[in-house]
Design a protein around this motif. Sequence first.
Motif, mmCIF file in Angstrom:
data_model
loop_
_atom_site.group_PDB
_atom_site.id
_atom_site.type_symbol
_atom_site.label_atom_id
_atom_site.label_comp_id
_atom_site.label_asym_id
_atom_site.label_seq_id
_atom_site.Cartn_x
_atom_site.Cartn_y
_atom_site.Cartn_z
ATOM 1 N N ARG A 58 0.868 -1.177 0.000
ATOM 2 C CA ARG A 58 0.000 0.000 0.000
ATOM 3 C C ARG A 58 0.897 1.216 0.000
ATOM 4 O O ARG A 58 1.919 1.242 0.697
ATOM 5 N N LEU A 68 1.897 -5.430 2.745
ATOM 6 C CA LEU A 68 0.688 -5.986 3.342
ATOM 7 C C LEU A 68 0.737 -7.507 3.430
ATOM 8 O O LEU A 68 0.536 -8.089 4.492
ATOM 9 N N TYR A 69 0.987 -8.173 2.296
ATOM 10 C CA TYR A 69 1.011 -9.628 2.281
ATOM 11 C C TYR A 69 1.677 -10.117 0.993
ATOM 12 O O TYR A 69 2.032 -9.306 0.118
ATOM 13 N N CYS A 77 -4.796 -12.528 -6.942
ATOM 14 C CA CYS A 77 -4.883 -11.366 -6.062
ATOM 15 C C CYS A 77 -6.309 -10.850 -6.013
ATOM 16 O O CYS A 77 -6.884 -10.499 -7.053
ATOM 17 N N ILE A 92 -3.444 -0.798 -4.836
ATOM 18 C CA ILE A 92 -2.248 -1.459 -4.313
ATOM 19 C C ILE A 92 -1.144 -1.477 -5.379
ATOM 20 O O ILE A 92 -1.384 -1.177 -6.559
ATOM 21 N N ARG A 131 -7.024 -13.671 1.150
ATOM 22 C CA ARG A 131 -6.460 -12.328 1.158
ATOM 23 C C ARG A 131 -7.020 -11.501 2.310
ATOM 24 O O ARG A 131 -6.307 -10.688 2.901
ATOM 25 N N GLU A 134 -5.179 -12.466 5.409
ATOM 26 C CA GLU A 134 -3.830 -11.914 5.406
ATOM 27 C C GLU A 134 -3.848 -10.410 5.674
ATOM 28 O O GLU A 134 -2.959 -9.877 6.346
ATOM 29 N N PHE A 135 -4.866 -9.733 5.151
ATOM 30 C CA PHE A 135 -4.978 -8.303 5.400
ATOM 31 C C PHE A 135 -5.255 -8.029 6.876
ATOM 32 O O PHE A 135 -4.661 -7.117 7.472
ATOM 33 N N ALA A 138 -2.128 -8.429 8.749
ATOM 34 C CA ALA A 138 -1.248 -7.270 8.564
ATOM 35 C C ALA A 138 -1.673 -6.117 9.467
ATOM 36 O O ALA A 138 -0.834 -5.449 10.080
#
Length: 210
Positions: A58, A68-69, A77, A92, A131, A134-135, A138
């Motif tokens: 980001r 982020l990941y 993605c 992103i 995702r 994972e976000f 983060a």
Amino acid sequence: MIQDLKSYYGYLFEDELLNEIAKTATPRSFKANTTIIDVNSYITSIPLLLSGAIKILREDKEGDELALYYIEKGDTCAMTLSCCAGLTKSKIKAVAETDIELLMIPKEKMSEWLSKYKTWQEFILQSYHSRLDEFIEAVDTIAFLNMDERLIKYLKDKAMIIGSDEIIATHQQIANDLHTSRVVVSRLLKSLENKGEIKLQRNQIKVLNV
């Protein structure tokens, strides 16, 4: 191409879908550290990663970045899916963490295959779920971990992604990913070395307790 697809995705997709992917997808390869998707760019294709890893970042208004990941082999993605579906610009930045190979699928096929193939629908939904997890991780890392804890987690995650306990990166590159200063990273790396967590070499860090 179809044999390669079967080796990567044969356990996920039926032969009919694999054949469609082989006919419509464009193979691409990128060297490590190459920008694949930039902020504010329009996305016209959906990536399927065949090998390597992609780092998702980001970027703020000043151009500073925060990692982020990662996307690994067999992944896509979620942000590209959202941008394709909504015809919006990317929020992103995607950078090749290692040398990568991927397939770019035209965005028109995403919705077509969602109604046509249940396996594709499940793959897309699982990608969104992964995702999102994972976000959230983060965000938790930024909110609840001290910088030294964030740093060692970053190093261990990176070692796992690249498949090696030896990480080639400058202190400034690490600072950019963690959105902090090089001075802070250098101080914390020396502290981690004193604790026996890592071993420092020139532009290289060996993670000792992966």
